[in-house]
Design a protein around this motif. Structure first.
Motif, PDB file in Angstrom:
ATOM      1  N   VAL A   1      52.142 -59.076  24.316  1.00  0.00           N
ATOM      2  CA  VAL A   1      52.435 -57.965  25.229  1.00  0.00           C
ATOM      3  C   VAL A   1      53.950 -57.786  25.305  1.00  0.00           C
ATOM      4  O   VAL A   1      54.673 -58.717  25.669  1.00  0.00           O
ATOM      5  N   PHE A   2      54.403 -56.589  24.968  1.00  0.00           N
ATOM      6  CA  PHE A   2      55.825 -56.282  24.972  1.00  0.00           C
ATOM      7  C   PHE A   2      56.059 -55.010  25.802  1.00  0.00           C
ATOM      8  O   PHE A   2      55.181 -54.147  25.888  1.00  0.00           O
ATOM      9  N   ALA A   3      57.235 -54.895  26.387  1.00  0.00           N
ATOM     10  CA  ALA A   3      57.582 -53.696  27.156  1.00  0.00           C
ATOM     11  C   ALA A   3      59.069 -53.432  27.019  1.00  0.00           C
ATOM     12  O   ALA A   3      59.875 -54.361  26.886  1.00  0.00           O
ATOM     13  N   LEU A   4      59.424 -52.167  27.057  1.00  0.00           N
ATOM     14  CA  LEU A   4      60.817 -51.783  26.836  1.00  0.00           C
ATOM     15  C   LEU A   4      61.070 -50.397  27.396  1.00  0.00           C
ATOM     16  O   LEU A   4      60.166 -49.751  27.934  1.00  0.00           O
ATOM     17  N   GLY A   5      62.323 -49.937  27.265  1.00  0.00           N
ATOM     18  CA  GLY A   5      62.677 -48.607  27.737  1.00  0.00           C
ATOM     19  C   GLY A   5      62.755 -48.506  29.244  1.00  0.00           C
ATOM     20  O   GLY A   5      62.970 -49.500  29.951  1.00  0.00           O
ATOM     21  N   ASP A   6      62.520 -47.296  29.760  1.00  0.00           N
ATOM     22  CA  ASP A   6      62.639 -47.037  31.195  1.00  0.00           C
ATOM     23  C   ASP A   6      61.657 -47.845  32.034  1.00  0.00           C
ATOM     24  O   ASP A   6      61.890 -48.075  33.217  1.00  0.00           O
ATOM     25  N   ALA A   7      60.540 -48.241  31.437  1.00  0.00           N
ATOM     26  CA  ALA A   7      59.485 -48.912  32.198  1.00  0.00           C
ATOM     27  C   ALA A   7      59.679 -50.415  32.306  1.00  0.00           C
ATOM     28  O   ALA A   7      58.934 -51.077  33.011  1.00  0.00           O
ATOM     29  N   ALA A   8      60.673 -50.967  31.613  1.00  0.00           N
ATOM     30  CA  ALA A   8      60.856 -52.415  31.591  1.00  0.00           C
ATOM     31  C   ALA A   8      62.253 -52.808  32.066  1.00  0.00           C
ATOM     32  O   ALA A   8      63.237 -52.121  31.774  1.00  0.00           O
ATOM     33  N   ALA A   9      62.317 -53.923  32.786  1.00  0.00           N
ATOM     34  CA  ALA A   9      63.607 -54.477  33.222  1.00  0.00           C
ATOM     35  C   ALA A   9      64.060 -55.475  32.156  1.00  0.00           C
ATOM     36  O   ALA A   9      63.879 -56.685  32.295  1.00  0.00           O
ATOM     37  N   VAL A  10      64.650 -54.935  31.090  1.00  0.00           N
ATOM     38  CA  VAL A  10      65.106 -55.773  29.985  1.00  0.00           C
ATOM     39  C   VAL A  10      66.459 -56.384  30.356  1.00  0.00           C
ATOM     40  O   VAL A  10      67.407 -55.650  30.663  1.00  0.00           O
ATOM     41  N   PRO A  11      66.580 -57.711  30.357  1.00  0.00           N
ATOM     42  CA  PRO A  11      67.870 -58.329  30.705  1.00  0.00           C
ATOM     43  C   PRO A  11      68.988 -57.814  29.810  1.00  0.00           C
ATOM     44  O   PRO A  11      68.819 -57.696  28.598  1.00  0.00           O
ATOM     45  N   ASP A  12      70.121 -57.486  30.432  1.00  0.00           N
ATOM     46  CA  ASP A  12      71.277 -56.985  29.682  1.00  0.00           C
ATOM     47  C   ASP A  12      72.167 -58.165  29.311  1.00  0.00           C
ATOM     48  O   ASP A  12      73.045 -58.574  30.061  1.00  0.00           O
ATOM     49  N   GLU A  13      71.935 -58.714  28.119  1.00  0.00           N
ATOM     50  CA  GLU A  13      72.650 -59.911  27.677  1.00  0.00           C
ATOM     51  C   GLU A  13      74.110 -59.621  27.324  1.00  0.00           C
ATOM     52  O   GLU A  13      74.904 -60.559  27.139  1.00  0.00           O
ATOM     53  N   ALA A  14      74.467 -58.328  27.213  1.00  0.00           N
ATOM     54  CA  ALA A  14      75.854 -57.983  26.880  1.00  0.00           C
ATOM     55  C   ALA A  14      76.758 -58.044  28.105  1.00  0.00           C
ATOM     56  O   ALA A  14      77.979 -57.959  27.983  1.00  0.00           O
ATOM     57  N   LYS A  15      76.173 -58.198  29.284  1.00  0.00           N
ATOM     58  CA  LYS A  15      76.952 -58.276  30.518  1.00  0.00           C
ATOM     59  C   LYS A  15      76.919 -59.702  31.065  1.00  0.00           C
ATOM     60  O   LYS A  15      75.938 -60.421  30.910  1.00  0.00           O
ATOM     61  N   ASP A  16      77.992 -60.059  31.719  1.00  0.00           N
ATOM     62  CA  ASP A  16      78.090 -61.397  32.301  1.00  0.00           C
ATOM     63  C   ASP A  16      77.409 -61.474  33.665  1.00  0.00           C
ATOM     64  O   ASP A  16      77.181 -62.565  34.186  1.00  0.00           O
ATOM     65  N   THR A  17      77.101 -60.317  34.249  1.00  0.00           N
ATOM     66  CA  THR A  17      76.515 -60.279  35.585  1.00  0.00           C
ATOM     67  C   THR A  17      75.108 -60.867  35.579  1.00  0.00           C
ATOM     68  O   THR A  17      74.254 -60.447  34.783  1.00  0.00           O
ATOM     69  N   GLU A  18      74.865 -61.802  36.455  1.00  0.00           N
ATOM     70  CA  GLU A  18      73.545 -62.429  36.537  1.00  0.00           C
ATOM     71  C   GLU A  18      72.517 -61.425  37.062  1.00  0.00           C
ATOM     72  O   GLU A  18      72.752 -60.720  38.037  1.00  0.00           O
ATOM     73  N   GLY A  19      71.395 -61.347  36.392  1.00  0.00           N
ATOM     74  CA  GLY A  19      70.330 -60.443  36.818  1.00  0.00           C
ATOM     75  C   GLY A  19      70.502 -59.009  36.364  1.00  0.00           C
ATOM     76  O   GLY A  19      69.686 -58.151  36.719  1.00  0.00           O
ATOM     77  N   ALA A  20      71.549 -58.734  35.578  1.00  0.00           N
ATOM     78  CA  ALA A  20      71.769 -57.359  35.110  1.00  0.00           C
ATOM     79  C   ALA A  20      70.664 -56.955  34.134  1.00  0.00           C
ATOM     80  O   ALA A  20      70.229 -57.745  33.298  1.00  0.00           O
ATOM     81  N   VAL A  21      70.192 -55.721  34.269  1.00  0.00           N
ATOM     82  CA  VAL A  21      69.180 -55.193  33.345  1.00  0.00           C
ATOM     83  C   VAL A  21      69.730 -53.949  32.666  1.00  0.00           C
ATOM     84  O   VAL A  21      70.641 -53.283  33.183  1.00  0.00           O
TER      85      VAL A  21
END
Length: 453
Positions: free
Chosen positions: A302-322
């Motif tokens: 099961v995979f999800a992406l785009g507007d419907a998913a809270a994909v972690p933003d690994e390019a940012k240092d902020t914890e919990g950023a999506v």
């Protein structure tokens, strides 16, 4: 001799994320490795950022709706309908076809990219009287509606009715709302020259937003530049203000003002597709909580992406950023999740999604624009070139690129046309009607339907 069935991969949604995923799966998977299916009510990919230009008539609807059937080499089975529920345990997606028939689509792997809907609030009259800018049908409808207001005002002998018909309210100071107000204001400004009985001073556009700044993502300087452009054109921009009540002939603002109007365009943000609520899984502000690999924890395949998913933003240092719900992320996530689906099928290691934001572009119509590509602040013609260049290059097919470029050139030379198609002229058309937000099943209804089949 037993024949082993091929794995079934089901992709839900034909937006940027879903289409990019499907196309990559088709290119990288052998035909005998998996069966591919795509659930979508329309067999086209909509280039959503250009909808305001469709509403204003700069672009034709078909120029931003890229057909999924143009090439014969694609082998994905298109299921014409909308996903209205998913049973994760039974591995079944419930689909309501455009014929109204409800069917069960079984899968081994599912990619959820249903996108988003217009975010609304419990404001009296909003659901009945507001229109959005989220679908191709809404853009076409709004264009017809705005031109019809000019026609009715031009024919009316009642001064009060004229004033009400010629006032327009747009709620939402983000990209969609700002571009919609800017593009449609240009349409009415140019149109009034063809209506000699109308006083141009009577045409008033209102752009309101509860936020203290216009498009805060652009930064203070570019945000102020956009605000100056809007106000210079005569658009009344009110910040820190929202709607208290909406009616058929007037709108009440939270600051007490009552605006006589027949046009309320609501673009105050987006919310994840209601399909996500049928899964019974963890969410982050309504978006499905997934890993950096865009997989749903505890559910294989099961995979999800785009507007419907809270994909972690690994390019940012902020914890919990999506990752924000933007086209540039959706397109790249679509390709990346396809690679991860293939890796999971082949027993290989999945990889996390990482993408550094490339910046933002805002086309305000005419020669007006503000853009921030790669952190570089641009205004005017350079910003317009950056904005249109980005949109043009992001279009998926050469046919779409030719159509859009031709439309831009023709509009620049010949100007606007003010033709109504009669689209949904006598049919109530609410946000719910356009976006089918009342079509989804509850988890209990899903289980009952799956078990009955």
């Amino acid at each position: 001799m037993d024949i082993v069935a091929r794995p079934r991969i089901l992709v839900v949604g034909a937006g940027f994320a879903g289409v990019e995923c499907v196309r990559r799966l088709e290119r990288k998977l052998r035909p005998d490795e998996a069966d591919l299916a795509l659930v979508t009510p329309f067999s086209y990919q909509l280039y959503l950022p250009l909808l305001p230009q469709v509403a204003s008539g700069v672009l034709t609807p078909q120029s931003v709706a890229v057909s999924l059937r143009r090439s014969r080499k694609y082998r994905t089975r298109i299921i014409p309908g909308g996903a209205i529920g998913v049973d994760l345990k039974a591995k079944v997606c419930v689909v309501r076809k455009i014929s109204g028939e409800i069917v069960n689509e079984r899968y081994d792997s599912i990619v959820l990219a249903p996108g988003s809907i217009t975010r609304t609030f419990d404001i009296p009259g909003l659901a009945d009287h507001a229109r959005g800018m989220k679908t191709l049908a809404e853009a076409a409808y709004i264009r017809d509606h705005v031109i019809s207001q000019l026609d009715i005002a031009d024919a009316s002998e009642d001064e009060a009715e004229r004033a009400a018909r010629l006032q327009f309210v747009v709620v939402g100071g983000g990209y969609a709302g700002t571009e919609t107000a800017a593009c449609l204001q240009r349409l009415t400004h140019n149109a009034v020259k063809r209506y000699p009985r109308l006083d141009p001073k009577l045409i008033k556009w209102h752009l309101i937003d509860i936020a203290p700044k216009l498009m805060p993502e652009l930064g203070d300087k570019l945000g102020r530049s956009a605000l100056e452009v809007m106000r210079k054109r005569g658009i009344d921009v009110s910040l820190g203000v929202s709607i208290a009540k909406a009616g058929a002939e007037e709108v009440t603002f939270t600051d007490g003002r009552v605006i006589p109007t027949h046009t309320l365009i609501w673009t105050a943000g987006v919310a994840a597709s209601p399909l996500i609520g049928t899964l019974g899984a963890e969410t982050v502000k309504g978006r499905l909580a997934v890993t950096s690999e865009m997989s749903l924890p505890g559910h294989d395949g099961v995979f999800a992406l785009g507007d419907a998913a809270a994909v972690p933003d690994e390019a940012k240092d902020t914890e919990g950023a999506v990752c924000p719900p933007t086209a540039q992320h959706a397109m790249r996530q679509g390709k990346h999740v396809a690679d991860n689906v293939i890796a999971s099928l082949r027993g290989q290691q999945m990889t996390p999604y990482v993408h550094k934001d490339l910046g933002l572009v805002v086309d305000l119509g005419g020669l007006d624009a503000v853009s921030k590509p790669l952190g570089i602040e641009l205004r005017g013609l350079p910003a317009l070139i950056a904005a249109r260049g980005y949109h043009w290059s992001a279009l998926r097919t050469n046919v779409a690129k030719v159509r859009v470029a031709t439309n831009w050139a023709l509009n620049a030379v010949a100007g606007d046309d003010f033709v109504r198609t009669g689209f949904l002229t006598r049919t109530p058309a609410t946000l719910r009607d356009f976006e089918y937000t009342n079509a989804y099943l509850t988890p209990e209804q899903i289980q009952e339907h799956v078990q009955s089949q």
